[in-house]
Design an enzyme around this catalytic site. Structure first.
Site, short mmCIF file in Angstrom:
data_model
loop_
_atom_site.label_atom_id
_atom_site.label_comp_id
_atom_site.label_asym_id
_atom_site.label_seq_id
_atom_site.Cartn_x
_atom_site.Cartn_y
_atom_site.Cartn_z
N THR A 200 -4.96 -31.90 9.66
CA THR A 200 -3.55 -32.23 9.51
C THR A 200 -2.80 -32.22 10.84
O THR A 200 -2.18 -33.20 11.24
CB THR A 200 -2.87 -31.24 8.53
OG1 THR A 200 -3.50 -31.34 7.25
CG2 THR A 200 -1.40 -31.57 8.37
N ASP B 74 6.01 -32.48 1.08
CA ASP B 74 6.08 -31.54 2.21
C ASP B 74 6.29 -32.27 3.53
O ASP B 74 5.71 -31.91 4.56
CB ASP B 74 4.78 -30.72 2.31
CG ASP B 74 4.48 -29.93 1.06
OD1 ASP B 74 5.42 -29.64 0.30
OD2 ASP B 74 3.29 -29.63 0.83
N ARG C 132 9.25 -26.08 -0.89
CA ARG C 132 8.46 -24.97 -1.37
C ARG C 132 8.00 -24.14 -0.16
O ARG C 132 7.95 -24.65 0.97
CB ARG C 132 7.27 -25.47 -2.18
CG ARG C 132 6.36 -26.48 -1.47
CD ARG C 132 5.27 -26.97 -2.40
NE ARG C 132 4.33 -27.89 -1.74
CZ ARG C 132 3.20 -28.29 -2.29
NH1 ARG C 132 2.84 -27.87 -3.50
NH2 ARG C 132 2.41 -29.12 -1.64
N TRP D 109 5.63 -22.67 2.34
CA TRP D 109 4.27 -22.68 2.88
C TRP D 109 3.87 -21.27 3.28
O TRP D 109 2.71 -20.88 3.15
CB TRP D 109 4.22 -23.65 4.06
CG TRP D 109 2.86 -23.89 4.63
CD1 TRP D 109 1.66 -23.62 4.05
CD2 TRP D 109 2.56 -24.46 5.90
NE1 TRP D 109 0.63 -23.98 4.88
CE2 TRP D 109 1.15 -24.51 6.02
CE3 TRP D 109 3.33 -24.96 6.94
CZ2 TRP D 109 0.51 -25.01 7.16
CZ3 TRP D 109 2.70 -25.47 8.06
CH2 TRP D 109 1.30 -25.48 8.17
#
Length: 807
Positions: A279, A357, A414, A416
């Protein structure tokens, strides 16, 4: 001596004195590409003759003309001919004027056009005119002269060797018809340099077509010295740059600035994904150097997350540095678009889009007036904060505009990490927000234990319930952009960023001479382009050409006072009235287009000073309008400022159609912009990027218009009403910004239709109404929407007369 009187013996004498030396040198260079070590490089301030390598003739102003617009040619080189001599004047960033020694005017690309084959002219030298700026680049035995605006090179048309052949701009190649020797006072050609490096001025230009200092963004960054102590600005010309860009940790103070008309014009893109690179390694751009800045460009990762079952995270931009500023920047991707991994980052304006996200990381970031878009139809969380427990600040979404593809699907975010910190405050939330519960859990981290809050949000997606924790007023004072970014060094990029970006973009933004919107349809609006261009500085001359039966482009180069207060000059068909830079003004009167007048452009002017104090505030006794149109057709009103006019700033009446009104400044007035005075429903009107402020009524009032498209307008401090659809009008409102406006958009009559999308309303009151069936503007013409959050800064900077229009 004028070119038409030159005699053969002059050319022969020139050849006898210098031709042998030059031709021999040129021949040697062509054969071996070895440059004479004794020759000097071009020197700014030196006067040169520009001799074409193919024809051995010189760049020439015909007849020694001193007239602006005289078209350039090649002619046999002659001694002491000032009309063949051009002074190389340094304009910074490796760019130069080529100023003729005889006329004092500069080599110019007409209108800044990018069309190959356009004949070059001379024109009065003007600061900020990219079409008069040239770069010198080694080519064979001479230099290519590349225009900054068009990216094309000076060439002899069709490679002619004849006297009088046109000198044009053409696509840059190594053909010797676009190679020029620079002869200083009859001396030899200065030796072309064979290498380039980052200039000592701290500036460089990137252009994929080779007309800049570098062809790739990374090459320009690589040329920056390590450990630099001062800012290096890299400007990037419009284009798509498919590459991976890395700003190393040992190269601070790097700025990337796009020079297009919007952030969409410069795109840095790649398609790496987590499946192959992980990522954090999949980014298109990696920023590790502190004090980085970027403006007016796009970072994109165009990997399609639906193309693979796993490993579909794909980062467009990774920021792993302190004190980074992004002003007017677009960041595009799918999942995990923007990684703020460490440090403090400030995003001003701009646009971020993704699916899941897509704003994430451990760093601190403020998104100020940024547009954020959830593009997946099933929605998803915007943020995934991994804020350290010891850090008070994570992500602040401040006065943002949040929209999405579908309603009631998008979540704020949210955690992480268990201590993720996000505040969404004073933002405009569309119906895309999942109102009942906009926060969710992640990987065992519950949103309730994270530090997630809202404060004073508005819009269809805004509400308060037990799943939407709200800051109190006293708490909110601790969660401001300044508090997030200050740190121990009291960093404050907020004011400086806005000022710097506006100045940088203003200096480089160019404007098309082609009408858009409904004025571009049904054959288009070209004004006086088919006729002669004239420049006027007196009222009599203005009236002479504006009322002529022939087509004219009338350049207004002075402040012209109408002799009779309030008189409206009757402009006839096929005319362009355009102010030269910011100098063009029509004062003490206005303009009228009477019945049947068509194909008129009114641009870049200041119009006004007709107010009558005794007629305040109703303006009913003296009908002095800025621009009045009665049954006119194909009109473009662009980049004007209207000031202190007694009645309407603009009155579009009696079925005037195919009208576009763009980038105008209209403020401090009672009756701003009225449309109607008809029972018919035939008109088609586009109104975009206008600034209407401190206004009462007609903002605009739109009566019986078949198709009215209003987008990217800024209405500020409006007391009576905003966009008012009356009669049988069908009105589409898109991405406008309403601030302190009563009744921002609505149907004033039950027979009218109104649709709206993407607009922002701040401190507004009254009606925000949509009703009935309207139309789809893109069915009629192409256009690009700016994010609503960007509109105030854009129109404050660019409405009204611009220095680089009309020159």
């Amino acid at each position: 001596m004028p070119a038409t009187l030159r005699q053969p013996w002059l050319r022969q004498r020139r050849a006898a004195l210098t031709g042998g030396l030059v031709v021999a040198a040129v021949g040697a260079l062509i054969g071996s590409q070895v440059l004479p070590s004794s020759a000097a490089n071009p020197v700014a301030g030196t006067t040169y003759e520009l001799k074409n390598v193919k024809s051995s003739m010189c760049l020439d102003v015909p007849g020694a003309s001193r007239t602006a617009g005289a078209q350039l040619q090649q002619w046999g080189c002659t001694d002491s001919s000032s009309w063949q001599q051009f002074t190389l004047l340094d304009r910074g960033s490796g760019q130069y004027w080529l100023q003729n020694a005889n006329s004092g005017q500069c080599v110019d690309v007409p209108g800044g056009t990018g069309t190959a084959g356009t004949r070059l002219q001379q024109w009065g030298c003007a600061s900020g005119q990219a079409n008069q700026l040239w770069t010198l680049r080694t080519s064979g035995s001479g230099y290519q002269l590349a225009n900054v605006a068009s990216g094309l090179c000076v060439s002899v048309k069709d490679g002619s060797t004849a006297s009088g052949a046109a000198v044009v701009q053409d696509t840059c190649t190594t053909n010797n018809r676009m190679q020029w020797a620079l002869l200083a006072s009859g001396g030899p050609t200065p030796a072309p340099t064979t290498t380039t490096s980052a200039p000592s001025t701290g500036k460089a230009t990137v252009a994929g077509d080779g007309t800049g200092t570098y062809k790739t963004v990374q090459a320009a960054i690589d040329a920056v010295g390590t450990g630099n102590k001062s800012r290096v600005t890299i400007t990037i010309k419009p284009g798509t740059y498919r590459e991976i860009v890395t700003v190393p940790k040992d190269k601070p103070f790097v700025t990337l600035t796009g020079t297009g008309s919007s952030a969409k014009d410069v795109v840095i893109v790649n398609n790496h994904s987590a499946g192959e690179y992980g990522t954090s390694g999949s980014a298109t751009a990696f920023v590790y150097g502190a004090d980085f800045a970027a403006s007016n460009l796009t970072f994109s990762n165009d990997f399609d997350e639906t193309s693979t079952a796993d490993g579909h995270q794909a980062v467009a931009l990774k920021v792993d540095a302190d004190r980074a500023v992004f002003n007017g920047v677009r960041v595009l991707g799918d999942q995990d678009t923007l990684l703020v991994n460490s440090g403090r980052t400030y995003f001003k304006g701009g646009y971020v889009e993704g699916t899941v996200d897509f704003i994430f990381g451990s760093g601190t970031a403020v998104f100020d007036s940024t547009s954020i878009y959830e593009k997946r139809s099933t929605g998803g969380p915007l943020t995934a904060a991994k804020t350290d427990a010891g850090s008070k600040y994570g992500f602040l979404l401040y006065r943002t505009t949040i929209t999405g593809a579908t309603n009631n699907t998008t979540q704020f975010g949210r955690p992480w990490g268990p201590d993720g910190q996000v505040v969404v405050r004073e933002s405009t939330l569309s119906a895309t927000i999942r109102t009942a519960q906009p926060w969710t859990d992640m990987s065992g981290n519950t949103w309730q234990k994270a530090r997630f809050f809202e404060y004073r949000n508005t819009g269809a997606g805004a509400t308060a319930n037990s799943n939407r924790p709200q800051l109190s007023d006293s708490q909110a004072a601790e969660y401001t952009p300044a508090r997030y970014l200050a740190g121990s060094d009291q960093w404050n990029p907020i004011t400086a960023s806005a000022t710097t970006s506006a100045a940088a973009t203003s200096a480089s933004r160019s404007w098309s001479n082609t009408a858009d919107g409904f004025a571009s349809t049904d054959g288009g609006t070209t004004g006086g382009a088919a006729g002669t261009t004239v420049t006027v500085k007196t009222y009599d001359d203005l009236v002479k050409y504006a009322t002529s039966s022939s087509p004219y482009v009338v350049r207004i180069a002075a402040s012209i006072t109408v002799p009779t207060l309030g008189h409206e000059i009757p402009v006839t068909s096929n005319k362009t009235l355009v102010g030269v830079g910011t100098s063009g003004k029509i004062l003490n009167g206005g303009i009228i287009l009477r019945s049947g007048v068509r194909n008129v452009i009114i641009r870049n002017l200041t119009i006004g000073e007709t107010a009558v104090a005794s007629d305040d505030p109703d303006d009913k006794d003296f009908d002095y309008d800025g621009i009045q149109m009665d049954t006119a057709n194909h009109v473009w009103i662009d980049h004007n400022t209207f000031t202190k006019i007694n009645d309407g700033y603009i009155d579009s009446r009696k079925d005037t159609t195919n009208l576009t009104v763009s980038w105008n400044r209209m403020g401090d007035h009672n009756k701003t912009f009225g449309i109607g005075w008809t029972e018919n429903v035939t008109s088609k009107i586009t109104i975009h990027h206008n600034w209407i402020y401190n206004s009462n009524q007609r903002n605009p009032s739109v009566d019986n218009v078949a198709r009215a498209h209003l987008y990217n307008n800024y209405l500020q401090n409006v007391t009576s009403y905003g966009n008012n659809a009356r009669g049988a009008t069908a009105m589409v409102v898109e991405n406008s910004y309403f601030e302190k406006v009563k009744d921002p958009y609505f149907a004033g009559d039950a027979t009218a239709s109104v649709s709206q999308s993407g607009s922002v309303c701040v401190s507004c009151t009254g009606k925000k109404q949509t009703t009935g069936t309207t139309f789809k503007p893109s069915d009629y013409y192409a256009y690009t929407l700016d994010p609503a959050a960007d509109v105030p800064a854009l129109v404050k900077t660019y409405t009204g007369p611009q220095a680089n229009i009309g020159n």
